[in-house]
Design a protein around this motif. Structure first.
Motif, PDB file in Angstrom:
ATOM      1  N   LEU A   1      52.304  67.226  57.079  1.00 37.88           N
ATOM      2  CA  LEU A   1      52.032  66.820  55.693  1.00 37.88           C
ATOM      3  C   LEU A   1      53.332  66.546  54.948  1.00 37.88           C
ATOM      4  N   VAL A   2      54.299  67.421  55.120  1.00 36.75           N
ATOM      5  CA  VAL A   2      55.597  67.226  54.463  1.00 36.75           C
ATOM      6  C   VAL A   2      56.236  65.919  54.922  1.00 36.75           C
ATOM      7  N   ALA A   3      56.141  65.639  56.224  1.00 32.59           N
ATOM      8  CA  ALA A   3      56.725  64.417  56.766  1.00 32.59           C
ATOM      9  C   ALA A   3      56.064  63.165  56.189  1.00 32.59           C
ATOM     10  N   GLN A   4      54.760  63.255  55.881  1.00 35.22           N
ATOM     11  CA  GLN A   4      54.029  62.106  55.341  1.00 35.22           C
ATOM     12  C   GLN A   4      54.210  61.949  53.834  1.00 35.22           C
ATOM     13  N   ASN A   5      54.695  63.012  53.185  1.00 36.44           N
ATOM     14  CA  ASN A   5      54.987  62.987  51.739  1.00 36.44           C
ATOM     15  C   ASN A   5      53.813  62.426  50.925  1.00 36.44           C
ATOM     16  N   PRO A   6      52.657  63.096  51.000  1.00 39.95           N
ATOM     17  CA  PRO A   6      51.496  62.588  50.258  1.00 39.95           C
ATOM     18  C   PRO A   6      51.662  62.819  48.754  1.00 39.95           C
TER      19      PRO A   6
ATOM     20  N   TYR B   1      41.159  73.958  45.477  1.00 46.47           N
ATOM     21  CA  TYR B   1      41.757  72.926  46.330  1.00 46.47           C
ATOM     22  C   TYR B   1      40.970  71.633  46.196  1.00 46.47           C
ATOM     23  N   ASP B   2      41.595  70.539  46.603  1.00 47.10           N
ATOM     24  CA  ASP B   2      40.900  69.256  46.724  1.00 47.10           C
ATOM     25  C   ASP B   2      40.569  68.967  48.179  1.00 47.10           C
ATOM     26  N   TYR B   3      41.502  69.325  49.079  1.00 44.19           N
ATOM     27  CA  TYR B   3      41.299  69.175  50.523  1.00 44.19           C
ATOM     28  C   TYR B   3      41.742  70.474  51.189  1.00 44.19           C
ATOM     29  N   LEU B   4      41.001  70.896  52.213  1.00 47.70           N
ATOM     30  CA  LEU B   4      41.278  72.176  52.857  1.00 47.70           C
ATOM     31  C   LEU B   4      41.429  72.003  54.361  1.00 47.70           C
ATOM     32  N   ILE B   5      42.496  72.577  54.903  1.00 43.95           N
ATOM     33  CA  ILE B   5      42.674  72.696  56.350  1.00 43.95           C
ATOM     34  C   ILE B   5      42.652  74.186  56.667  1.00 43.95           C
ATOM     35  N   ASN B   6      41.564  74.636  57.250  1.00 42.37           N
ATOM     36  CA  ASN B   6      41.375  76.046  57.553  1.00 42.37           C
ATOM     37  C   ASN B   6      41.916  76.321  58.958  1.00 42.37           C
TER      38      ASN B   6
ATOM     39  N   SER C   1      45.875  63.665  59.685  1.00 44.04           N
ATOM     40  CA  SER C   1      45.551  62.235  59.602  1.00 44.04           C
ATOM     41  C   SER C   1      44.256  62.002  58.826  1.00 44.04           C
ATOM     42  N   ASN C   2      43.267  62.865  59.058  1.00 48.42           N
ATOM     43  CA  ASN C   2      41.987  62.704  58.381  1.00 48.42           C
ATOM     44  C   ASN C   2      42.071  63.022  56.893  1.00 48.42           C
ATOM     45  N   VAL C   3      42.812  64.071  56.541  1.00 50.41           N
ATOM     46  CA  VAL C   3      42.993  64.400  55.127  1.00 50.41           C
ATOM     47  C   VAL C   3      43.698  63.265  54.392  1.00 50.41           C
ATOM     48  N   LEU C   4      44.752  62.754  54.984  1.00 47.61           N
ATOM     49  CA  LEU C   4      45.511  61.686  54.326  1.00 47.61           C
ATOM     50  C   LEU C   4      44.691  60.404  54.230  1.00 47.61           C
ATOM     51  N   SER C   5      43.847  60.148  55.235  1.00 52.11           N
ATOM     52  CA  SER C   5      42.993  58.975  55.186  1.00 52.11           C
ATOM     53  C   SER C   5      41.968  59.102  54.055  1.00 52.11           C
TER      54      SER C   5
ATOM     55  N   HIS D   1      43.312  58.546  50.591  1.00 51.84           N
ATOM     56  CA  HIS D   1      43.513  57.140  50.219  1.00 51.84           C
ATOM     57  C   HIS D   1      42.245  56.303  50.379  1.00 51.84           C
ATOM     58  N   GLY D   2      41.089  56.988  50.413  1.00 52.23           N
ATOM     59  CA  GLY D   2      39.826  56.263  50.455  1.00 52.23           C
ATOM     60  C   GLY D   2      39.415  55.740  51.807  1.00 52.23           C
ATOM     61  N   GLY D   3      40.041  56.234  52.878  1.00 55.63           N
ATOM     62  CA  GLY D   3      39.723  55.751  54.219  1.00 55.63           C
ATOM     63  C   GLY D   3      38.698  56.606  54.929  1.00 55.63           C
ATOM     64  N   ARG D   4      38.569  56.392  56.219  1.00 54.11           N
ATOM     65  CA  ARG D   4      37.601  57.123  57.043  1.00 54.11           C
ATOM     66  C   ARG D   4      38.336  58.152  57.889  1.00 54.11           C
ATOM     67  N   THR D   5      37.561  59.016  58.539  1.00 53.08           N
ATOM     68  CA  THR D   5      38.166  60.009  59.412  1.00 53.08           C
ATOM     69  C   THR D   5      38.163  59.520  60.855  1.00 53.08           C
ATOM     70  N   PHE D   6      38.954  60.209  61.677  1.00 50.36           N
ATOM     71  CA  PHE D   6      39.116  59.820  63.070  1.00 50.36           C
ATOM     72  C   PHE D   6      38.638  60.942  63.997  1.00 50.36           C
ATOM     73  N   ARG D   7      38.136  60.552  65.137  1.00 49.28           N
ATOM     74  CA  ARG D   7      37.619  61.498  66.122  1.00 49.28           C
ATOM     75  C   ARG D   7      38.770  62.216  66.812  1.00 49.28           C
ATOM     76  N   PHE D   8      38.596  63.513  67.031  1.00 49.17           N
ATOM     77  CA  PHE D   8      39.616  64.295  67.735  1.00 49.17           C
ATOM     78  C   PHE D   8      39.424  64.166  69.239  1.00 49.17           C
ATOM     79  N   VAL D   9      40.498  63.855  69.930  1.00 52.25           N
ATOM     80  CA  VAL D   9      40.481  63.771  71.393  1.00 52.25           C
ATOM     81  C   VAL D   9      41.589  64.679  71.916  1.00 52.25           C
ATOM     82  N   PHE D  10      41.212  65.692  72.658  1.00 52.22           N
ATOM     83  CA  PHE D  10      42.182  66.642  73.195  1.00 52.22           C
ATOM     84  C   PHE D  10      42.725  66.134  74.519  1.00 52.22           C
ATOM     85  N   LYS D  11      44.052  66.134  74.648  1.00 48.26           N
ATOM     86  CA  LYS D  11      44.709  65.716  75.883  1.00 48.26           C
ATOM     87  C   LYS D  11      45.492  66.899  76.447  1.00 48.26           C
TER      88      LYS D  11
END
Length: 388
Positions: free
Chosen positions: A20-25, A96-101, A323-327, A330-340
């Motif tokens: 989050l810090v790197a993206q500077n929202p 909060y407005d957005y939460l990452i638990n 990525s999903n919080v930042l999307s 900004h009014g975007g959609r979320t992305f599916r998580f794929v574990f590698k």
């Protein structure tokens, strides 16, 4: 200004904050954690056996967190999703407005009568320190008591943390015996596994290597040994009893105790999440919340089984959640998580280990011995760089 709140300063929470810090929202970033320090959970066994000082696997959050992040040291009591607020032990409600638990896990001991208070879990740094102090105390006691149970360790569980602890302890026994003037040959380590075949969760070849290593060191494995009750110094396997004055509990973890009181859909206090790591709706929609790390339950789409908690899973989840919080921000959609997954790497003392590595084509390479320790050192360095 909108607020992005992160709960928990484990691998998942700290990596999320770093990203989050790197993206500077255009939002305040707030981190809430019960303790003022972070510790490397993958190395707790080193502290528990007295080989590593706690300062080597931990750091003060105030010294490492970006000064632009609002750090709150307090205990989370409950999450009120409807009003988007977290209730803290000392500070009350914070919105909060957005939460990452990423609250992490807790010991699974409540399931077994008598376990709480009579066993030594290995979930937190405090747990590891208690285990270390306990082992040193019973070895000190032996010189006067000559009680053979003071030299006996019972390990309940046969997963990652159990194996890592037993391997580290077996390597450390000569040094402990010399330090506390006890007979090394009389010290015993017993492993109790509920499955008929101990270590069944690992790849069969890794299981073979682990059994050879630990069995050769003197660990005694007991399969089909589901622990039904604990009393001080006694493990009950059905109607049978086993006496040991050190009982280590390493049967896995549950999610945070905050989960069941906060209305989540959960299993063993691990929150069942959607494929984008958002919360499965339980009592209304919570579209601005994502759950990651040990407190989340993510199923492998191929097997349907929940992935075991691990640092590699937590870090990848943090990337997706950010990525999903930042999307959404900004009014975007979320992305599916794929574990590698990159495989399983397991230490067997300070100089050896076993590994099963997966390449991009899904093929495995298995390694054992001293070469694995180099991989473990690189892995620990990677984990540390991912969070600070």
């Amino acid at each position: 200004m909108r607020r992005i709140m992160v709960l928990g300063a484990g691998y998942a929470g700290l990596h999320a904050v770093k990203q989050l810090v790197a993206q500077n929202p255009d939002a305040e970033i707030m981190l809430i954690n019960k303790d003022v320090y972070h510790y490397d959970t993958a190395r707790l066994h080193e502290v528990a056996v007295g080989r590593t000082d706690p300062s080597e696997i931990s750091f003060n959050l105030r010294e490492k967190i970006n000064p632009g992040v609002t750090l709150v040291i307090d205990e989370v009591v409950r999450i009120d999703h409807d009003i988007r607020a977290v209730e803290l032990r000392k500070n009350g409600l914070i919105f909060y407005d957005y939460l990452i638990n990423a609250l992490g896990g807790a010991s699974s001991t409540p399931d077994v009568p008598g376990a709480t208070g009579n066993v030594l879990p290995l979930i937190t740094l405090d747990d590891a320190m208690r285990a270390r102090s306990h082992v040193e105390q019973v070895l000190t006691d032996y010189r006067l008591s000559q009680n053979p149970y003071d030299l006996r360790v019972a390990v309940c569980g046969d997963g990652f943390s159990a194996v890592a602890f037993m391997a580290a302890l077996m390597h450390e026994i000569p040094a402990l015996a010399k330090k506390f003037d006890v007979p090394a040959k009389k010290m015993e380590v017993h492993c109790f596994a509920s499955n008929p075949r101990p270590l069944y969760r690992f790849d069969p070849k890794l299981t073979e290597w682990i059994m050879e290593d630990l069995g050769g060191s003197g660990v005694i494995f007991h399969g089909s040994s589901r622990v039904t009750r604990i009393e001080p110094g006694t493990v009950f396997i059905g109607n049978q009893t086993f006496h040991a004055n050190t009982i280590v509990w390493a049967t896995g973890i549950r999610g945070s105790r905050v989960v069941p009181v906060s209305g989540y859909v959960q299993k063993f206090n691990r929150v069942i999440v959607n494929d984008d790591l958002s919360v499965v709706e339980a009592d209304g929609g919570w579209p601005r919340e994502f759950v990651i790390g040990d407190v989340s339950a993510v199923a492998n789409p191929e097997t349907g089984r929940v992935y075991p908690a691990s640092a590699q899973l937590a870090i990848q989840q943090a990337d997706c959640a950010v990525s999903n919080v930042l999307s959404l921000l900004h009014g975007g959609r979320t992305f599916r998580f794929v574990f590698k997954p990159y495989g399983t790497i397991l230490p067997l003392g300070p100089h050896s280990g076993v590994a099963q590595l997966e390449n991009s084509k899904g093929k495995y390479t298995r390694l054992k011995g001293a070469k694995v320790r180099l991989l473990i050192s690189r892995m620990n360095k990677y984990f540390r760089e991912a969070i600070v």
